[in-house]
Write a protein that holds these residues in place. Sequence first.
Motif, PDB file in Angstrom:
ATOM      1  N   GLY A  63     -36.520  36.887 -59.943  1.00  0.00           N
ATOM      2  CA  GLY A  63     -35.808  37.637 -58.925  1.00  0.00           C
ATOM      3  C   GLY A  63     -36.634  37.750 -57.660  1.00  0.00           C
ATOM      4  O   GLY A  63     -37.860  37.536 -57.673  1.00  0.00           O
ATOM      5  N   TYR A  64     -35.966  38.112 -56.560  1.00  0.00           N
ATOM      6  CA  TYR A  64     -36.632  38.182 -55.265  1.00  0.00           C
ATOM      7  C   TYR A  64     -36.164  39.426 -54.530  1.00  0.00           C
ATOM      8  O   TYR A  64     -34.952  39.670 -54.408  1.00  0.00           O
ATOM      9  CB  TYR A  64     -36.298  36.947 -54.424  1.00  0.00           C
ATOM     10  CG  TYR A  64     -36.655  35.639 -55.094  1.00  0.00           C
ATOM     11  CD1 TYR A  64     -37.915  35.079 -54.941  1.00  0.00           C
ATOM     12  CD2 TYR A  64     -35.727  34.976 -55.883  1.00  0.00           C
ATOM     13  CE1 TYR A  64     -38.248  33.888 -55.557  1.00  0.00           C
ATOM     14  CE2 TYR A  64     -36.042  33.793 -56.509  1.00  0.00           C
ATOM     15  CZ  TYR A  64     -37.311  33.243 -56.346  1.00  0.00           C
ATOM     16  OH  TYR A  64     -37.625  32.076 -56.976  1.00  0.00           O
ATOM     17  N   PRO A  65     -37.108  40.223 -53.998  1.00  0.00           N
ATOM     18  CA  PRO A  65     -36.709  41.341 -53.141  1.00  0.00           C
ATOM     19  C   PRO A  65     -36.138  40.817 -51.824  1.00  0.00           C
ATOM     20  O   PRO A  65     -36.546  39.767 -51.315  1.00  0.00           O
ATOM     21  CB  PRO A  65     -38.027  42.098 -52.914  1.00  0.00           C
ATOM     22  CG  PRO A  65     -38.954  41.597 -53.976  1.00  0.00           C
ATOM     23  CD  PRO A  65     -38.544  40.196 -54.270  1.00  0.00           C
ATOM     24  N   ILE A  66     -35.179  41.570 -51.272  1.00  0.00           N
ATOM     25  CA  ILE A  66     -34.581  41.245 -49.983  1.00  0.00           C
ATOM     26  C   ILE A  66     -35.106  42.252 -48.958  1.00  0.00           C
ATOM     27  O   ILE A  66     -35.016  43.467 -49.175  1.00  0.00           O
ATOM     28  CB  ILE A  66     -33.041  41.314 -50.041  1.00  0.00           C
ATOM     29  CG1 ILE A  66     -32.510  40.478 -51.218  1.00  0.00           C
ATOM     30  CG2 ILE A  66     -32.434  40.838 -48.733  1.00  0.00           C
ATOM     31  CD1 ILE A  66     -32.796  39.011 -51.134  1.00  0.00           C
ATOM     32  N   VAL A  67     -35.679  41.746 -47.858  1.00  0.00           N
ATOM     33  CA  VAL A  67     -36.201  42.615 -46.801  1.00  0.00           C
ATOM     34  C   VAL A  67     -35.468  42.290 -45.497  1.00  0.00           C
ATOM     35  O   VAL A  67     -34.911  41.201 -45.326  1.00  0.00           O
ATOM     36  CB  VAL A  67     -37.722  42.429 -46.624  1.00  0.00           C
ATOM     37  CG1 VAL A  67     -38.472  42.883 -47.864  1.00  0.00           C
ATOM     38  CG2 VAL A  67     -38.065  40.977 -46.291  1.00  0.00           C
ATOM     39  N   GLU A  68     -35.487  43.252 -44.561  1.00  0.00           N
ATOM     40  CA  GLU A  68     -34.785  43.033 -43.301  1.00  0.00           C
ATOM     41  C   GLU A  68     -35.407  41.901 -42.503  1.00  0.00           C
ATOM     42  O   GLU A  68     -34.706  41.070 -41.921  1.00  0.00           O
ATOM     43  CB  GLU A  68     -34.761  44.335 -42.501  1.00  0.00           C
ATOM     44  CG  GLU A  68     -33.827  45.379 -43.100  1.00  0.00           C
ATOM     45  CD  GLU A  68     -33.683  46.609 -42.223  1.00  0.00           C
ATOM     46  OE1 GLU A  68     -34.394  46.690 -41.198  1.00  0.00           O
ATOM     47  OE2 GLU A  68     -32.861  47.475 -42.562  1.00  0.00           O
ATOM     48  N   ASP A  69     -36.721  41.859 -42.457  1.00  0.00           N
ATOM     49  CA  ASP A  69     -37.414  40.728 -41.830  1.00  0.00           C
ATOM     50  C   ASP A  69     -38.833  40.703 -42.360  1.00  0.00           C
ATOM     51  O   ASP A  69     -39.326  41.680 -42.949  1.00  0.00           O
ATOM     52  CB  ASP A  69     -37.385  40.828 -40.298  1.00  0.00           C
ATOM     53  CG  ASP A  69     -37.959  42.133 -39.789  1.00  0.00           C
ATOM     54  OD1 ASP A  69     -39.188  42.306 -39.873  1.00  0.00           O
ATOM     55  OD2 ASP A  69     -37.163  42.974 -39.325  1.00  0.00           O
TER      56      ASP A  69
END
Length: 862
Positions: A635-641
């Motif tokens: 899995g991968y975390p999602i960040v704004e940038d």
Amino acid sequence: MNRSSSSQTRPRPQSARSSSFTPSLRRRNTSASLQDPADDAEAAQEAHVEDIIHEEIAEIKRYEDFTTIDWVQDAAREQLRRKARRKERAGFWQREGRIGWRGRIAEAYDAGQAWIVVTLVGAAIGLNAAFLNIVTEWLSDVKLGYCETAFYLNENFCCWGAENGCPEWKRWSGFWPLNYLLYILFAALFSLTAAVLVKSFAPYAAGSGISEIKCIIAGFVMKGFLGAWTLVIKSIGLPLAIASGLSIGKEGPSVHYAVCTGNVISRFFDKYRRNAAKTREILSASAAAGVGVAFGSPIGGVLFSLEEMSNYFPLKTMWRSYFCALVATAVLAAMNPFRTGQLVMFQVKYDRSWHFFEILFYLIIGVFGGLYGAFVIKWNLRVQAFRKKYLAKYAIIESVVLAVLTAAICYPNMFLRIDMTESMEILFLECEGGHDYDELCDVQNRWHMIFSLAIATIIRTLLVIVSYGCKVPAGIFVPSMAIGASFGRMVGIFVQHIHESFPDSKFFAACEPDVPCITPGTYAFLGAAAALSGIMHITVSVVVIMFELTGALTYILPTMIVVGITKAVGERFGHGGIADRAIWFNGYPFLDNKEEHAFGVPVSQVMASNVVSLPATGLELRALERIMNKNQYQGYPIVEDSSSKTLVGYIGRTELRYAIDRAKRDQMAPAHAQCFFTPSGAGQDSRTPSASMPATSFDTMSATSAQLRVDLSKFIDPTPLTVHPRIPLETVMELFKKMGPRAILIEYRGRLTGLVTVKDCLKYQFKVEANENPQQNGSERTQELIWGIMRQIAGWIDDKLNVVRRKLGIGGQDIRLLSPTSQGSEQLQDRSRGGAEGSRDNDDDDGPLELELEDRGRTAGR
């Protein structure tokens, strides 16, 4: 604190964040969750589409091998399924207003599926247990002789009603050396057949399986371990392995084949095929039924499943386990495999009471149980390390050699020659009533019996150490009970001798005159309980199992005393029984909820700090695929940038791969299409070429290669489990135990700072708490010396056999017993997933196997 994942990136007031470092757990909320999809038809249609997508992903995802199940996501999917069913029923009522008889039957079937499954599973386990008992007894007796009137009968049935044999039961020969040789040859043949079946068809059928089942019930996926082939080979190989005379038992493997039965049958029902949480209930119930039929103890089986097997055991699971064990034992009783009305061979009754002065000797038996468990666990793990390093290629040869050596050593001893369950039946019996096996109760033969029992205890202990873990179906329950029974009977005979030598002593003042005071059989019974408790580190279930075996209400207190002393002594030498230590030895990702930790460090000391994360906007499709191909993270975390690292959500690898494949297949998205993990209108900026175009999901955008935007927002989890970096590591481990997430994100003031998995916690635990690692600290020089001696002996045997072979003129080439065999079957699951997962039998690996889902480590960004 609540935060909307769909909002645009914007500065946040400082007051909205707490500057405190107080450890906190946050379950992130979304504003989308405030909308009710039932408000309008469009929202209802969207919910229906999402439900279909979740079903498709679940079908793909059941489940990746050597990964852990995310119980939080699994529970969320189950809630979606229930919600969809409620809406379907509500729509039905609105359309028709009433439910017909077909609808009522369908609803009743759906509600009663669990009871149907546990009934079928219990009946199948009971039938299989009866079959295995009959076959095992016949194969064990065939080594000694045959029935003249009917070859398919064992000695018990052939001589039904006779106490000490009968003319119909014939030895193979009147010449005892020939009988000795045939005994060894039968043992070699049975072990060879069992080992070949296991290696060729179902490598997972080897061993006991309890350690792996504990991990599977906790959520660790091992495809094939509970499959149909494993069930078949385990059921066929187990009687052969037991009959070979190896110092192994069938009670541990009984749990394995019972759980395999539950898994195979439950797969025919859609509710269990798609939901791991529901399947876990059936597996726990099957484990209880397996112990129930092995010992004839249904309540003991339920308690064993509660105490040893399951880390999650709600009341609903207990009722189903109870019912499954009840059905299994009822079917076994109806089959009546021993034709005695008993469920096991060594079921006995005690009608005499005990005396308080005997507690002193009960304490001795309890201490023996604790010392026996600690000794066998320690040295068996060292043998396992040696076996894994040097003997992995020679599994069949090892099993045959062990069977031959065991048969050669055990045949001269009267208690080692016969089957272990039969020997326990003999040792448990009282001397009154005409029961006497080889003058066991003869006063003149008393010291000879003590010596024979002592030799049997020592030899059986050593054989258990080297035999448990070889590549045939093998358990350790009954061998341990047989060892404890022989030691206990030895103590009982000795106490009886002391009493008869000093009948007027004040120590024996409680004994009544002219009535037998000491019952040696009860000491054997207590010794069996002590050894079983010592090797498995279980207490309550042992007491109940032994009580159900004997029906001796008066001996509940002595059994509790003995088991309590055993537990106390065993805990002094290490926590956890042999199943728990095997989990640690193999490196399985399992957190035992019975353990308590006091590390005194925050989770930031353990977490992976360089985490591969995905920006919420602007990432091209080909770049996304390149990131996935470079690693095997689940899995991968999602960040704004990438600069702010403001956490938006989390997406699993399976969901991401599904979304990419669907975009490329259905919408022909080009490689330079930009992916967005936030809903339409969020996270866009002027740098995006298609900013003026509305972001389209798979269900609305047209099938054209000109599409440059792909909306992946529906596939992310906007509410991942997050904790503060200063939260204690013990609290994080409790979250893994109680909630069962696959990964926990570390967030400080909205910024992603790290990620922690079960494996990260276990690595730190092993580093801090492991006082001894048999694989690394087990005296490499001694292992090399033993291996050199074994090779020299094998080479000498090779040369002698080839000399005989050449004299007989058979062939022209030498046969080498130690020529490496093909490793295809021995490598149980040799997978190459970019180094993310390991092989179960790796000769070059001296350390614990690491089979967990991912290893991000502190260099996870590589």
